[in-house]
Design a protein around this motif. Structure first.
Motif, PDB file in Angstrom:
ATOM      1  N   VAL A 434       0.838  -1.207   0.000  1.00  0.00           N
ATOM      2  CA  VAL A 434       0.000   0.000   0.000  1.00  0.00           C
ATOM      3  C   VAL A 434       0.870   1.254   0.000  1.00  0.00           C
ATOM      4  N   LEU A 435       1.904   1.254   0.827  1.00  0.00           N
ATOM      5  CA  LEU A 435       2.811   2.414   0.869  1.00  0.00           C
ATOM      6  C   LEU A 435       3.466   2.632  -0.491  1.00  0.00           C
ATOM      7  N   GLU A 436       3.894   1.563  -1.111  1.00  0.00           N
ATOM      8  CA  GLU A 436       4.538   1.675  -2.423  1.00  0.00           C
ATOM      9  C   GLU A 436       3.546   2.191  -3.460  1.00  0.00           C
ATOM     10  N   ASN A 437       2.311   1.698  -3.413  1.00  0.00           N
ATOM     11  CA  ASN A 437       1.290   2.182  -4.336  1.00  0.00           C
ATOM     12  C   ASN A 437       1.007   3.663  -4.125  1.00  0.00           C
ATOM     13  N   ASN A 438       1.025   4.098  -2.865  1.00  0.00           N
ATOM     14  CA  ASN A 438       0.773   5.506  -2.570  1.00  0.00           C
ATOM     15  C   ASN A 438       1.936   6.387  -3.006  1.00  0.00           C
ATOM     16  N   VAL A 439       3.150   5.832  -2.977  1.00  0.00           N
ATOM     17  CA  VAL A 439       4.298   6.570  -3.524  1.00  0.00           C
ATOM     18  C   VAL A 439       4.116   6.748  -5.035  1.00  0.00           C
ATOM     19  N   VAL A 440       3.620   5.707  -5.695  1.00  0.00           N
ATOM     20  CA  VAL A 440       3.356   5.802  -7.135  1.00  0.00           C
ATOM     21  C   VAL A 440       2.321   6.888  -7.407  1.00  0.00           C
ATOM     22  N   ASN A 441       1.260   6.923  -6.610  1.00  0.00           N
ATOM     23  CA  ASN A 441       0.234   7.955  -6.786  1.00  0.00           C
ATOM     24  C   ASN A 441       0.809   9.348  -6.574  1.00  0.00           C
ATOM     25  N   TRP A 442       1.699   9.473  -5.575  1.00  0.00           N
ATOM     26  CA  TRP A 442       2.359  10.762  -5.330  1.00  0.00           C
ATOM     27  C   TRP A 442       3.181  11.182  -6.540  1.00  0.00           C
ATOM     28  N   ALA A 443       3.904  10.236  -7.117  1.00  0.00           N
ATOM     29  CA  ALA A 443       4.743  10.541  -8.276  1.00  0.00           C
ATOM     30  C   ALA A 443       3.893  10.935  -9.482  1.00  0.00           C
ATOM     31  N   LEU A 444       2.771  10.238  -9.689  1.00  0.00           N
ATOM     32  CA  LEU A 444       1.900  10.556 -10.823  1.00  0.00           C
ATOM     33  C   LEU A 444       1.345  11.972 -10.721  1.00  0.00           C
ATOM     34  N   LYS A 445       1.136  12.447  -9.493  1.00  0.00           N
ATOM     35  CA  LYS A 445       0.615  13.803  -9.295  1.00  0.00           C
ATOM     36  C   LYS A 445       1.686  14.868  -9.491  1.00  0.00           C
ATOM     37  N   ASN A 446       2.932  14.525  -9.220  1.00  0.00           N
ATOM     38  CA  ASN A 446       3.995  15.524  -9.227  1.00  0.00           C
ATOM     39  C   ASN A 446       4.876  15.497 -10.468  1.00  0.00           C
ATOM     40  N   ALA A 447       4.778  14.446 -11.259  1.00  0.00           N
ATOM     41  CA  ALA A 447       5.603  14.337 -12.460  1.00  0.00           C
ATOM     42  C   ALA A 447       4.811  14.782 -13.687  1.00  0.00           C
ATOM     43  N   ASP A 448       5.483  14.783 -14.824  1.00  0.00           N
ATOM     44  CA  ASP A 448       4.822  15.070 -16.101  1.00  0.00           C
ATOM     45  C   ASP A 448       4.213  13.749 -16.580  1.00  0.00           C
ATOM     46  N   THR A 449       2.992  13.503 -16.150  1.00  0.00           N
ATOM     47  CA  THR A 449       2.353  12.206 -16.387  1.00  0.00           C
ATOM     48  C   THR A 449       1.613  12.179 -17.713  1.00  0.00           C
ATOM     49  N   GLN A 450       1.935  11.174 -18.514  1.00  0.00           N
ATOM     50  CA  GLN A 450       1.255  10.968 -19.786  1.00  0.00           C
ATOM     51  C   GLN A 450       0.477   9.663 -19.715  1.00  0.00           C
ATOM     52  N   LYS A 451      -0.697   9.661 -20.287  1.00  0.00           N
ATOM     53  CA  LYS A 451      -1.510   8.443 -20.290  1.00  0.00           C
ATOM     54  C   LYS A 451      -1.354   7.726 -21.628  1.00  0.00           C
ATOM     55  N   GLU A 452      -1.278   6.409 -21.528  1.00  0.00           N
ATOM     56  CA  GLU A 452      -1.099   5.602 -22.739  1.00  0.00           C
ATOM     57  C   GLU A 452      -2.027   4.393 -22.677  1.00  0.00           C
ATOM     58  N   THR A 453      -2.765   4.181 -23.752  1.00  0.00           N
ATOM     59  CA  THR A 453      -3.680   3.046 -23.826  1.00  0.00           C
ATOM     60  C   THR A 453      -2.966   1.844 -24.418  1.00  0.00           C
ATOM     61  N   VAL A 454      -3.088   0.713 -23.780  1.00  0.00           N
ATOM     62  CA  VAL A 454      -2.475  -0.516 -24.286  1.00  0.00           C
ATOM     63  C   VAL A 454      -3.571  -1.504 -24.649  1.00  0.00           C
TER      64      VAL A 454
END
Length: 464
Positions: A434-454
Protein backbone atom coordinates in the motif's frame (compact mmCIF):
# COMPACT_ATOMS: atom_id res chain seq x y z
CA UNK A 1 9.41 -5.00 -5.40
CA UNK A 2 11.59 -2.70 -3.36
CA UNK A 3 12.94 -2.62 0.16
CA UNK A 4 12.84 0.32 2.49
CA UNK A 5 15.79 1.50 4.56
CA UNK A 6 14.33 -0.10 7.68
CA UNK A 7 13.46 -3.29 5.83
CA UNK A 8 16.81 -3.68 4.12
CA UNK A 9 18.96 -3.80 7.28
CA UNK A 10 18.82 -1.82 10.46
CA UNK A 11 22.10 -0.44 11.84
CA UNK A 12 23.48 -2.96 14.34
CA UNK A 13 23.22 -2.12 18.01
CA UNK A 14 26.55 -1.25 19.61
CA UNK A 15 26.61 -4.36 21.77
CA UNK A 16 26.04 -6.51 18.69
CA UNK A 17 29.08 -5.26 16.81
CA UNK A 18 31.16 -8.26 15.84
CA UNK A 19 34.54 -8.07 14.13
CA UNK A 20 37.82 -9.86 14.10
CA UNK A 21 40.78 -7.75 15.12
CA UNK A 22 43.52 -10.22 14.38
CA UNK A 23 43.35 -9.61 10.63
CA UNK A 24 46.23 -10.54 8.39
CA UNK A 25 47.99 -7.65 6.66
CA UNK A 26 47.42 -9.34 3.32
CA UNK A 27 43.65 -9.10 3.84
CA UNK A 28 43.98 -5.40 4.57
CA UNK A 29 46.10 -4.84 1.46
CA UNK A 30 43.45 -6.63 -0.61
CA UNK A 31 40.73 -4.39 0.83
CA UNK A 32 42.68 -1.29 -0.21
CA UNK A 33 42.46 -2.35 -3.85
CA UNK A 34 38.67 -1.91 -3.83
CA UNK A 35 37.37 1.25 -5.49
CA UNK A 36 36.86 4.15 -3.06
CA UNK A 37 33.56 3.93 -1.25
CA UNK A 38 32.01 7.35 -0.54
CA UNK A 39 29.95 5.83 2.28
CA UNK A 40 32.91 4.32 4.10
CA UNK A 41 33.94 5.91 7.38
CA UNK A 42 36.86 5.18 9.66
CA UNK A 43 37.50 5.91 13.30
CA UNK A 44 40.53 5.10 15.44
CA UNK A 45 40.22 3.49 18.84
CA UNK A 46 42.82 2.40 21.35
CA UNK A 47 43.14 -0.11 24.16
CA UNK A 48 45.59 0.27 27.02
CA UNK A 49 48.18 -2.45 27.46
CA UNK A 50 47.31 -2.47 31.15
CA UNK A 51 43.68 -3.35 30.34
CA UNK A 52 44.88 -6.03 27.94
CA UNK A 53 47.09 -7.58 30.61
CA UNK A 54 44.25 -7.45 33.14
CA UNK A 55 41.91 -9.20 30.68
CA UNK A 56 44.60 -11.77 29.86
CA UNK A 57 45.03 -12.67 33.53
CA UNK A 58 41.26 -12.98 33.89
CA UNK A 59 41.09 -15.37 30.95
CA UNK A 60 44.09 -17.40 32.13
CA UNK A 61 42.31 -18.01 35.43
CA UNK A 62 39.34 -19.31 33.48
CA UNK A 63 41.62 -21.61 31.49
CA UNK A 64 43.29 -22.82 34.68
CA UNK A 65 39.99 -24.13 36.05
CA UNK A 66 39.59 -26.55 33.13
CA UNK A 67 43.16 -27.15 32.01
CA UNK A 68 44.56 -30.65 32.47
CA UNK A 69 48.30 -31.08 33.04
CA UNK A 70 50.13 -34.34 33.77
CA UNK A 71 50.72 -34.71 37.50
CA UNK A 72 48.22 -32.02 38.55
CA UNK A 73 44.56 -32.14 39.39
CA UNK A 74 42.27 -29.86 37.26
CA UNK A 75 42.65 -26.28 38.45
CA UNK A 76 45.79 -26.94 40.54
CA UNK A 77 48.51 -26.44 37.90
CA UNK A 78 50.89 -23.48 38.39
CA UNK A 79 49.84 -20.29 36.54
CA UNK A 80 53.21 -20.27 34.82
CA UNK A 81 52.32 -23.54 33.09
CA UNK A 82 48.86 -22.25 32.19
CA UNK A 83 50.36 -19.05 30.79
CA UNK A 84 52.95 -20.95 28.78
CA UNK A 85 50.26 -23.13 27.21
CA UNK A 86 47.36 -20.71 26.79
CA UNK A 87 49.03 -17.31 26.98
CA UNK A 88 48.95 -16.51 23.26
CA UNK A 89 45.32 -17.64 22.87
CA UNK A 90 44.25 -15.66 25.95
CA UNK A 91 46.03 -12.55 24.66
CA UNK A 92 44.35 -12.75 21.26
CA UNK A 93 40.94 -13.20 22.87
CA UNK A 94 41.58 -10.28 25.22
CA UNK A 95 42.71 -7.96 22.41
CA UNK A 96 39.74 -8.94 20.24
CA UNK A 97 37.20 -8.41 23.01
CA UNK A 98 38.64 -5.07 24.15
CA UNK A 99 38.92 -3.82 20.57
CA UNK A 100 35.29 -4.71 19.89
CA UNK A 101 34.20 -3.01 23.11
CA UNK A 102 36.19 0.12 22.24
CA UNK A 103 34.78 0.15 18.69
CA UNK A 104 31.21 -0.28 19.97
CA UNK A 105 31.64 2.63 22.35
CA UNK A 106 33.16 4.89 19.68
CA UNK A 107 30.40 4.13 17.17
CA UNK A 108 27.72 4.66 19.78
CA UNK A 109 29.18 7.99 20.82
CA UNK A 110 29.54 9.05 17.19
CA UNK A 111 25.86 8.26 16.56
CA UNK A 112 26.72 6.76 13.20
CA UNK A 113 23.90 5.16 11.23
CA UNK A 114 25.81 2.03 10.39
CA UNK A 115 25.16 -0.39 7.55
CA UNK A 116 26.28 -3.98 8.02
CA UNK A 117 29.13 -4.96 10.32
CA UNK A 118 32.25 -2.88 10.93
CA UNK A 119 35.72 -4.26 10.27
CA UNK A 120 38.50 -3.73 12.81
CA UNK A 121 42.17 -3.64 11.81
CA UNK A 122 45.36 -2.97 13.77
CA UNK A 123 46.30 0.66 13.05
CA UNK A 124 49.37 1.16 10.91
CA UNK A 125 50.99 3.51 13.42
CA UNK A 126 51.47 2.28 16.97
CA UNK A 127 53.59 5.16 18.29
CA UNK A 128 51.99 5.80 21.70
CA UNK A 129 53.42 3.86 24.58
CA UNK A 130 50.99 1.91 26.69
CA UNK A 131 48.32 1.80 23.98
CA UNK A 132 47.35 -0.55 21.17
CA UNK A 133 45.54 1.27 18.35
CA UNK A 134 42.90 -0.03 15.97
CA UNK A 135 41.15 1.32 12.91
CA UNK A 136 37.40 0.72 12.62
CA UNK A 137 36.02 0.81 9.04
CA UNK A 138 32.28 0.80 8.33
CA UNK A 139 29.61 2.03 5.95
CA UNK A 140 26.87 4.56 6.71
CA UNK A 141 23.54 5.16 5.05
CA UNK A 142 23.67 7.80 2.30
CA UNK A 143 21.94 11.16 2.40
CA UNK A 144 18.82 10.70 0.30
CA UNK A 145 16.75 13.60 -0.98
CA UNK A 146 13.26 13.52 -2.46
CA UNK A 147 13.70 14.21 -6.19
CA UNK A 148 11.99 17.10 -7.92
CA UNK A 149 9.75 15.37 -10.45
CA UNK A 150 8.75 18.54 -12.27
CA UNK A 151 9.32 17.83 -15.95
CA UNK A 152 10.09 14.17 -15.32
CA UNK A 153 8.03 12.03 -17.69
CA UNK A 154 6.12 9.02 -16.40
CA UNK A 155 3.43 6.95 -18.06
CA UNK A 156 0.12 5.89 -16.60
CA UNK A 157 -1.19 2.96 -18.60
CA UNK A 158 -4.87 2.38 -19.35
CA UNK A 159 -6.90 -0.42 -20.88
CA UNK A 160 -10.63 -1.08 -21.14
CA UNK A 161 -11.98 -4.61 -21.01
CA UNK A 162 -14.41 -5.26 -23.87
CA UNK A 163 -17.04 -7.91 -24.47
CA UNK A 164 -14.86 -9.26 -27.27
CA UNK A 165 -11.98 -9.75 -24.81
CA UNK A 166 -14.27 -11.76 -22.53
CA UNK A 167 -15.52 -13.89 -25.43
CA UNK A 168 -11.95 -14.58 -26.60
CA UNK A 169 -11.08 -15.78 -23.13
CA UNK A 170 -14.10 -18.07 -23.11
CA UNK A 171 -12.95 -19.46 -26.47
CA UNK A 172 -9.50 -20.15 -25.02
CA UNK A 173 -11.14 -22.00 -22.15
CA UNK A 174 -13.09 -24.09 -24.63
CA UNK A 175 -9.94 -24.88 -26.65
CA UNK A 176 -8.21 -26.02 -23.48
CA UNK A 177 -10.92 -28.66 -23.16
CA UNK A 178 -10.83 -29.83 -26.76
CA UNK A 179 -11.59 -33.50 -27.39
CA UNK A 180 -10.50 -35.47 -30.49
CA UNK A 181 -11.97 -38.27 -32.61
CA UNK A 182 -10.31 -40.38 -35.29
CA UNK A 183 -10.94 -39.54 -38.94
CA UNK A 184 -9.90 -41.10 -42.24
CA UNK A 185 -8.68 -38.06 -44.18
CA UNK A 186 -5.45 -36.14 -44.85
CA UNK A 187 -3.98 -34.19 -41.94
CA UNK A 188 -4.76 -30.50 -41.57
CA UNK A 189 -4.24 -27.69 -39.08
CA UNK A 190 -5.61 -28.27 -35.57
CA UNK A 191 -5.66 -32.05 -35.99
CA UNK A 192 -4.04 -34.25 -33.38
CA UNK A 193 -1.66 -36.35 -35.49
CA UNK A 194 0.33 -39.47 -34.63
CA UNK A 195 3.62 -40.05 -36.44
CA UNK A 196 6.70 -42.26 -36.50
CA UNK A 197 9.80 -40.28 -37.45
CA UNK A 198 13.54 -40.68 -37.82
CA UNK A 199 15.98 -37.80 -38.33
CA UNK A 200 19.53 -38.25 -39.59
CA UNK A 201 22.53 -35.93 -39.59
CA UNK A 202 25.26 -36.99 -42.01
CA UNK A 203 23.55 -40.34 -42.35
CA UNK A 204 23.40 -41.04 -38.62
CA UNK A 205 20.35 -40.81 -36.35
CA UNK A 206 20.97 -37.88 -33.98
CA UNK A 207 20.00 -37.75 -30.30
CA UNK A 208 16.24 -37.18 -29.94
CA UNK A 209 15.77 -37.71 -33.66
CA UNK A 210 13.70 -40.90 -33.51
CA UNK A 211 10.27 -41.61 -32.06
CA UNK A 212 7.26 -43.88 -32.61
CA UNK A 213 3.59 -43.04 -31.99
CA UNK A 214 4.47 -39.41 -31.34
CA UNK A 215 1.40 -37.17 -30.94
CA UNK A 216 1.13 -33.40 -31.41
CA UNK A 217 -1.41 -30.84 -32.59
CA UNK A 218 -0.65 -29.77 -36.12
CA UNK A 219 -0.26 -26.01 -36.49
CA UNK A 220 0.08 -25.37 -32.75
CA UNK A 221 3.81 -24.62 -33.01
CA UNK A 222 4.89 -27.65 -31.01
CA UNK A 223 7.25 -28.74 -33.79
CA UNK A 224 9.44 -26.80 -36.22
CA UNK A 225 7.37 -25.13 -38.99
CA UNK A 226 9.12 -27.08 -41.76
CA UNK A 227 8.33 -30.37 -39.98
CA UNK A 228 4.65 -29.47 -39.63
CA UNK A 229 4.40 -28.21 -43.22
CA UNK A 230 5.71 -31.56 -44.46
CA UNK A 231 2.96 -33.44 -42.60
CA UNK A 232 0.06 -31.26 -43.70
CA UNK A 233 -1.92 -33.04 -46.43
CA UNK A 234 -0.38 -36.45 -45.75
CA UNK A 235 -2.74 -39.42 -45.65
CA UNK A 236 -2.76 -42.12 -42.96
CA UNK A 237 -0.11 -44.73 -43.79
CA UNK A 238 1.79 -42.37 -46.07
CA UNK A 239 5.56 -42.05 -45.61
CA UNK A 240 7.69 -39.10 -46.64
CA UNK A 241 11.38 -38.17 -46.55
CA UNK A 242 12.34 -34.50 -46.64
CA UNK A 243 15.24 -32.18 -45.74
CA UNK A 244 15.00 -29.81 -42.78
CA UNK A 245 17.38 -27.07 -41.65
CA UNK A 246 17.45 -26.32 -37.93
CA UNK A 247 17.40 -22.63 -36.93
CA UNK A 248 20.78 -21.08 -36.11
CA UNK A 249 19.53 -20.32 -32.58
CA UNK A 250 18.36 -23.90 -31.96
CA UNK A 251 19.28 -24.95 -28.36
CA UNK A 252 21.26 -28.02 -29.46
CA UNK A 253 24.65 -26.89 -30.76
CA UNK A 254 24.96 -30.20 -32.59
CA UNK A 255 21.92 -29.34 -34.72
CA UNK A 256 21.87 -25.52 -34.80
CA UNK A 257 22.02 -24.33 -38.40
CA UNK A 258 22.49 -27.87 -39.72
CA UNK A 259 20.49 -29.58 -42.46
CA UNK A 260 19.14 -33.04 -41.61
CA UNK A 261 16.98 -35.61 -43.34
CA UNK A 262 13.67 -36.67 -41.80
CA UNK A 263 11.60 -39.73 -42.69
CA UNK A 264 8.06 -39.47 -41.35
CA UNK A 265 5.13 -41.88 -41.45
CA UNK A 266 1.65 -40.64 -40.54
CA UNK A 267 -0.15 -43.32 -38.51
CA UNK A 268 -3.20 -41.47 -37.18
CA UNK A 269 -5.35 -38.34 -37.56
CA UNK A 270 -7.87 -37.05 -35.02
CA UNK A 271 -9.97 -33.97 -35.59
CA UNK A 272 -10.79 -31.49 -32.79
CA UNK A 273 -14.17 -30.95 -31.16
CA UNK A 274 -14.67 -27.84 -29.04
CA UNK A 275 -17.30 -28.06 -26.31
CA UNK A 276 -20.34 -25.88 -26.77
CA UNK A 277 -20.55 -22.74 -24.64
CA UNK A 278 -23.60 -23.84 -22.68
CA UNK A 279 -24.73 -24.56 -19.14
CA UNK A 280 -23.21 -28.03 -19.29
CA UNK A 281 -19.82 -26.52 -20.11
CA UNK A 282 -20.22 -24.04 -17.24
CA UNK A 283 -21.05 -26.91 -14.88
CA UNK A 284 -17.88 -28.73 -15.93
CA UNK A 285 -15.97 -25.70 -14.64
CA UNK A 286 -17.66 -25.79 -11.24
CA UNK A 287 -20.47 -23.32 -11.91
CA UNK A 288 -23.39 -24.88 -10.02
CA UNK A 289 -25.86 -22.02 -10.49
CA UNK A 290 -26.39 -19.44 -13.19
CA UNK A 291 -24.94 -21.43 -16.08
CA UNK A 292 -23.24 -19.55 -18.94
CA UNK A 293 -24.31 -16.16 -17.63
CA UNK A 294 -22.59 -16.77 -14.30
CA UNK A 295 -19.52 -18.20 -16.03
CA UNK A 296 -19.28 -15.12 -18.23
CA UNK A 297 -19.67 -12.84 -15.22
CA UNK A 298 -16.96 -14.71 -13.31
CA UNK A 299 -14.59 -14.59 -16.26
CA UNK A 300 -15.20 -10.86 -16.66
CA UNK A 301 -14.58 -10.22 -12.95
CA UNK A 302 -11.35 -12.23 -12.99
CA UNK A 303 -10.14 -10.47 -16.13
CA UNK A 304 -10.90 -7.06 -14.67
CA UNK A 305 -8.93 -7.90 -11.54
CA UNK A 306 -5.99 -9.23 -13.54
CA UNK A 307 -6.18 -6.24 -15.87
CA UNK A 308 -6.07 -3.86 -12.92
CA UNK A 309 -3.06 -5.62 -11.41
CA UNK A 310 -1.11 -5.60 -14.66
CA UNK A 311 -1.89 -1.95 -15.35
CA UNK A 312 -0.81 -1.10 -11.80
CA UNK A 313 2.45 -2.99 -12.21
CA UNK A 314 3.18 -1.51 -15.62
CA UNK A 315 2.53 2.03 -14.36
CA UNK A 316 4.55 1.33 -11.21
CA UNK A 317 7.50 0.20 -13.32
CA UNK A 318 7.35 3.45 -15.29
CA UNK A 319 7.37 5.44 -12.05
CA UNK A 320 10.22 3.44 -10.54
CA UNK A 321 12.32 3.88 -13.68
CA UNK A 322 11.67 7.62 -13.54
CA UNK A 323 12.59 7.83 -9.85
CA UNK A 324 15.86 6.03 -10.52
CA UNK A 325 16.74 8.43 -13.32
CA UNK A 326 15.85 11.45 -11.19
CA UNK A 327 17.91 10.31 -8.18
CA UNK A 328 21.62 9.77 -7.91
CA UNK A 329 23.29 8.85 -4.66
CA UNK A 330 25.76 6.17 -3.56
CA UNK A 331 24.38 2.99 -2.09
CA UNK A 332 25.99 0.88 0.64
CA UNK A 333 28.05 -1.97 -0.78
CA UNK A 334 26.97 -4.25 2.06
CA UNK A 335 23.28 -3.85 1.23
CA UNK A 336 23.85 -4.32 -2.48
CA UNK A 337 25.80 -7.54 -1.93
CA UNK A 338 23.15 -8.84 0.46
CA UNK A 339 20.41 -8.10 -2.07
CA UNK A 340 22.46 -9.56 -4.92
CA UNK A 341 22.94 -12.83 -3.08
CA UNK A 342 19.20 -13.02 -2.37
CA UNK A 343 18.46 -12.53 -6.07
CA UNK A 344 21.02 -15.14 -7.09
CA UNK A 345 19.50 -17.68 -4.68
CA UNK A 346 16.03 -16.90 -6.02
CA UNK A 347 17.31 -17.45 -9.56
CA UNK A 348 18.82 -20.79 -8.53
CA UNK A 349 15.51 -21.92 -7.05
CA UNK A 350 13.58 -20.83 -10.13
CA UNK A 351 15.91 -22.74 -12.44
CA UNK A 352 15.80 -25.76 -10.13
CA UNK A 353 12.00 -25.73 -10.23
CA UNK A 354 12.24 -25.86 -14.02
CA UNK A 355 14.61 -28.79 -13.88
CA UNK A 356 17.66 -26.76 -14.90
CA UNK A 357 20.97 -26.85 -13.08
CA UNK A 358 23.87 -24.53 -13.91
CA UNK A 359 27.48 -24.89 -12.68
CA UNK A 360 28.29 -23.11 -9.42
CA UNK A 361 30.92 -21.12 -11.31
CA UNK A 362 28.12 -19.27 -13.10
CA UNK A 363 26.66 -18.04 -9.82
CA UNK A 364 30.09 -17.25 -8.36
CA UNK A 365 30.44 -14.26 -10.68
CA UNK A 366 30.39 -11.15 -8.46
CA UNK A 367 28.89 -9.12 -11.32
CA UNK A 368 25.86 -11.39 -11.61
CA UNK A 369 22.71 -9.33 -10.97
CA UNK A 370 24.83 -6.51 -9.54
CA UNK A 371 23.06 -3.73 -11.44
CA UNK A 372 19.60 -5.07 -10.59
CA UNK A 373 20.53 -5.38 -6.91
CA UNK A 374 21.95 -1.85 -6.89
CA UNK A 375 18.72 -0.48 -8.34
CA UNK A 376 16.61 -2.37 -5.81
CA UNK A 377 18.58 -1.03 -2.88
CA UNK A 378 18.56 2.51 -4.28
CA UNK A 379 14.80 2.35 -4.83
CA UNK A 380 14.25 1.00 -1.33
CA UNK A 381 16.19 3.86 0.26
CA UNK A 382 14.54 6.42 -2.01
CA UNK A 383 11.01 5.18 -1.36
CA UNK A 384 11.65 5.16 2.38
CA UNK A 385 12.74 8.81 2.21
CA UNK A 386 9.72 9.80 0.10
CA UNK A 387 7.38 8.10 2.58
CA UNK A 388 9.04 9.94 5.45
CA UNK A 389 9.36 13.35 3.81
CA UNK A 390 5.91 13.39 2.23
CA UNK A 391 4.24 11.79 5.28
CA UNK A 392 2.74 9.00 3.16
CA UNK A 393 0.58 6.58 5.14
CA UNK A 394 -1.11 3.23 4.68
CA UNK A 395 -4.56 3.56 6.23
CA UNK A 396 -6.36 0.55 7.74
CA UNK A 397 -9.02 0.95 5.08
CA UNK A 398 -6.45 0.74 2.28
CA UNK A 399 -4.81 -2.30 3.83
CA UNK A 400 -8.13 -4.10 4.22
CA UNK A 401 -9.13 -3.16 0.66
CA UNK A 402 -5.94 -4.76 -0.66
CA UNK A 403 -6.58 -7.91 1.37
CA UNK A 404 -10.13 -8.00 0.07
CA UNK A 405 -8.96 -7.63 -3.51
CA UNK A 406 -6.50 -10.51 -3.09
CA UNK A 407 -9.15 -12.70 -1.46
CA UNK A 408 -11.54 -12.53 -4.42
CA UNK A 409 -9.65 -15.23 -6.30
CA UNK A 410 -9.99 -17.72 -3.43
CA UNK A 411 -12.85 -20.04 -2.52
CA UNK A 412 -13.26 -18.59 0.99
CA UNK A 413 -12.50 -14.85 0.73
CA UNK A 414 -13.29 -14.07 4.37
CA UNK A 415 -10.80 -16.65 5.59
CA UNK A 416 -8.09 -15.15 3.36
CA UNK A 417 -8.81 -11.61 4.60
CA UNK A 418 -8.56 -12.70 8.22
CA UNK A 419 -5.35 -14.61 7.48
CA UNK A 420 -3.71 -11.50 6.06
CA UNK A 421 -4.97 -9.02 8.64
CA UNK A 422 -4.36 -11.19 11.72
CA UNK A 423 -0.88 -12.39 10.83
CA UNK A 424 1.70 -9.65 11.66
CA UNK A 425 4.09 -10.64 8.88
CA UNK A 426 1.40 -10.86 6.20
CA UNK A 427 -0.15 -7.62 7.32
CA UNK A 428 3.26 -5.94 7.20
CA UNK A 429 3.61 -7.12 3.60
CA UNK A 430 0.24 -5.58 2.74
CA UNK A 431 1.24 -2.30 4.38
CA UNK A 432 4.44 -2.28 2.32
CA UNK A 433 2.49 -2.74 -0.91
CA UNK A 434 0.00 0.00 0.00
CA UNK A 435 2.81 2.41 0.87
CA UNK A 436 4.54 1.68 -2.42
CA UNK A 437 1.29 2.18 -4.34
CA UNK A 438 0.77 5.51 -2.57
CA UNK A 439 4.30 6.57 -3.52
CA UNK A 440 3.36 5.80 -7.13
CA UNK A 441 0.23 7.96 -6.79
CA UNK A 442 2.36 10.76 -5.33
CA UNK A 443 4.74 10.54 -8.28
CA UNK A 444 1.90 10.56 -10.82
CA UNK A 445 0.62 13.80 -9.29
CA UNK A 446 3.99 15.52 -9.23
CA UNK A 447 5.60 14.34 -12.46
CA UNK A 448 4.82 15.07 -16.10
CA UNK A 449 2.35 12.21 -16.39
CA UNK A 450 1.25 10.97 -19.79
CA UNK A 451 -1.51 8.44 -20.29
CA UNK A 452 -1.10 5.60 -22.74
CA UNK A 453 -3.68 3.05 -23.83
CA UNK A 454 -2.48 -0.52 -24.29
CA UNK A 455 -4.24 -3.37 -26.02
CA UNK A 456 -5.75 -6.04 -23.82
CA UNK A 457 -4.02 -8.89 -25.65
CA UNK A 458 -0.63 -7.15 -25.46
CA UNK A 459 -1.02 -6.52 -21.74
CA UNK A 460 -2.08 -10.10 -21.01
CA UNK A 461 0.67 -11.54 -23.21
CA UNK A 462 3.36 -9.65 -21.29
CA UNK A 463 4.86 -11.19 -18.17
CA UNK A 464 3.00 -10.15 -15.05
Amino acid sequence: MTETKDQVEAAPAAEEVKAETAVAESAKEEAVKVEPNPLERKVEVSVSRADIEKEVQKRLKQYAKKAKFHGFRPGKAPMSMVAATYGFEAEQEAINQLAVDAASKALQEGKFEIVGQPSIYPAEKQDEEGLVKFEVAFEVFPEVKVPDLKGVKVTEFECTLTEEDVNKTLDVMRKQRTTYSKVERPAQDNDLVTVDFEGKLNGEVFKGGKADNYKFVLGAGQMLPAFEDAIKGMAIGEEKTFPLTFPAEYPSQELAGKEVSFTVKLTGVEEPHLPELNDEFAASLGITEGGVAQLTADVKENLERELKNRLTNKTKQSVMDALLKASEFPVPHALVEEERLKMVEAQKEMLKARGLTLPDTVFANKELMLDAATNRVRLGLLIQEIIKAEDIKATPEEVKALATDISKSFEDPEEVINWYLNDPQRKSELIGVVLENNVVNWALKNADTQKETVKFEDLMAAQA
